[in-house]
Enzyme design. Sequence first.
Site, PDB file in Angstrom:
ATOM      1  N   ASP A  48     -13.596  28.857  53.694  1.00  0.00           N
ATOM      2  CA  ASP A  48     -13.353  30.246  53.299  1.00  0.00           C
ATOM      3  C   ASP A  48     -14.542  30.811  52.518  1.00  0.00           C
ATOM      4  OD1 ASP A  48     -11.313  32.023  53.840  1.00  0.00           O
ATOM      5  OD2 ASP A  48      -9.885  31.108  52.479  1.00  0.00           O
ATOM      6  N   GLU A  71     -11.599  38.978  51.226  1.00  0.00           N
ATOM      7  CA  GLU A  71     -10.410  38.334  50.666  1.00  0.00           C
ATOM      8  C   GLU A  71     -10.693  37.537  49.393  1.00  0.00           C
ATOM      9  OE1 GLU A  71      -6.493  35.898  52.144  1.00  0.00           O
ATOM     10  OE2 GLU A  71      -8.342  35.623  53.283  1.00  0.00           O
ATOM     11  N   ASP A 125     -12.058  39.128  56.470  1.00  0.00           N
ATOM     12  CA  ASP A 125     -11.254  37.941  56.207  1.00  0.00           C
ATOM     13  C   ASP A 125     -12.089  36.761  56.676  1.00  0.00           C
ATOM     14  OD1 ASP A 125      -9.395  35.936  55.867  1.00  0.00           O
ATOM     15  OD2 ASP A 125      -7.714  37.153  56.546  1.00  0.00           O
ATOM     16  N   ILE A 127     -11.645  33.486  56.676  1.00  0.00           N
ATOM     17  CA  ILE A 127     -10.843  32.638  57.565  1.00  0.00           C
ATOM     18  C   ILE A 127      -9.436  33.206  57.586  1.00  0.00           C
ATOM     19  CG2 ILE A 127      -9.768  30.403  57.978  1.00  0.00           C
ATOM     20  CD1 ILE A 127     -12.154  29.011  57.112  1.00  0.00           C
ATOM     21  N   ASP A 128      -9.110  33.880  58.660  1.00  0.00           N
ATOM     22  CA  ASP A 128      -7.763  34.400  58.867  1.00  0.00           C
ATOM     23  C   ASP A 128      -6.984  33.330  59.631  1.00  0.00           C
ATOM     24  OD1 ASP A 128      -5.695  36.290  58.850  1.00  0.00           O
ATOM     25  OD2 ASP A 128      -6.198  36.910  60.880  1.00  0.00           O
ATOM     26  N   THR A 130      -5.346  30.327  57.746  1.00  0.00           N
ATOM     27  CA  THR A 130      -5.786  29.090  57.089  1.00  0.00           C
ATOM     28  C   THR A 130      -4.986  27.872  57.545  1.00  0.00           C
ATOM     29  OG1 THR A 130      -4.375  29.624  55.186  1.00  0.00           O
ATOM     30  CG2 THR A 130      -6.691  30.261  55.059  1.00  0.00           C
ATOM     31  N   HIS A 216       5.038  34.637  58.000  1.00  0.00           N
ATOM     32  CA  HIS A 216       4.151  35.772  58.263  1.00  0.00           C
ATOM     33  C   HIS A 216       4.858  36.913  58.973  1.00  0.00           C
ATOM     34  CE1 HIS A 216       0.425  32.934  58.087  1.00  0.00           C
ATOM     35  NE2 HIS A 216       0.950  33.177  56.912  1.00  0.00           N
ATOM     36  N   SER A 240      -3.313  33.756  63.104  1.00  0.00           N
ATOM     37  CA  SER A 240      -4.478  34.604  62.836  1.00  0.00           C
ATOM     38  C   SER A 240      -4.571  35.830  63.737  1.00  0.00           C
ATOM     39  CB  SER A 240      -5.775  33.788  62.957  1.00  0.00           C
ATOM     40  OG  SER A 240      -6.197  33.675  64.301  1.00  0.00           O
ATOM     41  N   LYS A 243      -4.196  36.636  67.692  1.00  0.00           N
ATOM     42  CA  LYS A 243      -3.104  37.305  68.414  1.00  0.00           C
ATOM     43  C   LYS A 243      -3.561  38.662  68.948  1.00  0.00           C
ATOM     44  CE  LYS A 243      -0.256  36.719  64.907  1.00  0.00           C
ATOM     45  NZ  LYS A 243      -0.900  35.637  64.128  1.00  0.00           N
ATOM     46  N   ARG A 257       4.236  42.176  63.643  1.00  0.00           N
ATOM     47  CA  ARG A 257       4.150  41.599  62.288  1.00  0.00           C
ATOM     48  C   ARG A 257       5.239  42.322  61.489  1.00  0.00           C
ATOM     49  NH1 ARG A 257      -0.183  38.276  59.248  1.00  0.00           N
ATOM     50  NH2 ARG A 257      -0.015  38.999  57.112  1.00  0.00           N
ATOM     51  N   ASP A 270      -6.550  41.768  57.154  1.00  0.00           N
ATOM     52  CA  ASP A 270      -5.720  41.044  58.114  1.00  0.00           C
ATOM     53  C   ASP A 270      -5.543  41.792  59.432  1.00  0.00           C
ATOM     54  OD1 ASP A 270      -5.102  38.718  56.645  1.00  0.00           O
ATOM     55  OD2 ASP A 270      -3.559  39.776  55.515  1.00  0.00           O
TER      56      ASP A 270
END
Length: 327
Positions: A48, A71, A125, A127-128, A130, A216, A240, A243, A257, A270
């Site tokens: 990250d 982030e 982000d 690392i979206d 994790t 999520h 992440s 999608k 979401r 995100d």
Amino acid sequence: MASSPFSEELRVAIDAVVEASKICRHIQSTEGFSELSKNDKSPVTVADFGSQAVVCKAIHEAFPGDPIIAEEDSAALRLPDQISVLERVVKEVKTLFPTASSDEVLSWIDQGVSRDAAPRTWTLDPIDGTKGFLRKEQYAVALALLVDGKVQVAALACPNLDTAESDEVGFVFSAIRGEGAFVAPLSNPNDRQPISTSDCTEANQARFCESVESGHSDHSWSSDIAKELGISRDSVRLDSQAKYAVVGRGEAEIYLRLPTKPGYVEKIWDHAAGCLVIEEAGGKVTDIHGHPLDFSKGALLAENQGVIATNGTLHDEVVAAVKKCNG
């Protein structure tokens, strides 16, 4: 890359997420990664921070006047008991920038501490996804440029995403507003090919794209919506903003979401990059009420609730189903 008002921003953004992906992949390839990840989240912490340092360095050097809403910040890395983690972050960054010092890496990370709206601002982000990263499954490095509150440029690297068309693994999706969406292998990011959402017009033939982690998105609510739409096909489950990429290239039609708790507000990092990729591929992205996502409020999507992303043709029907099942 054809000349456009944002061609330089796109070039820098693609290069930055590709470089950051190298760090993420290197960490995943190290001996003992899987075993360490079961008991210790430090591999994703190192990735990250390393990813954010690399991307923020690139953006700041190319566009020094642009703030970055990312982030992470370096506060945790500056604590005395985190010196070993900082050393690992610096070691990873040095694989790309051999002369980098600890102070430089910390300062690059902190280029991303902005939280306020601005006429031009980037959002990242590093690392979206994790948990997907720790499982060696799907994650993304997601970078976008906002101008007057609208996403104008996106670069979305998905290092573990594959395709049925080839043995290639790892792709970078990119877009400039009004110019279409594209995909290229991480191994050859200049080989950009156009993508488009599917032409599915019958909701009962659609495919959901859902989070692996139920925290999520509300999976039970999704199940009710699927029944309302007559969808019986298995969902595509992955972590992440990959999608968004899967819907953008036509391998699923619907990504939801859905809020899992009252009052939760989505973060712009995100969704910004993935949102533009889908829109430029021919799809549509709104909140669960059918309102456009408002990226003009700083770090939060404060005026929105949840996210609905579709291939475009099914969007109104999906929004109606979401409202009915929420009622």
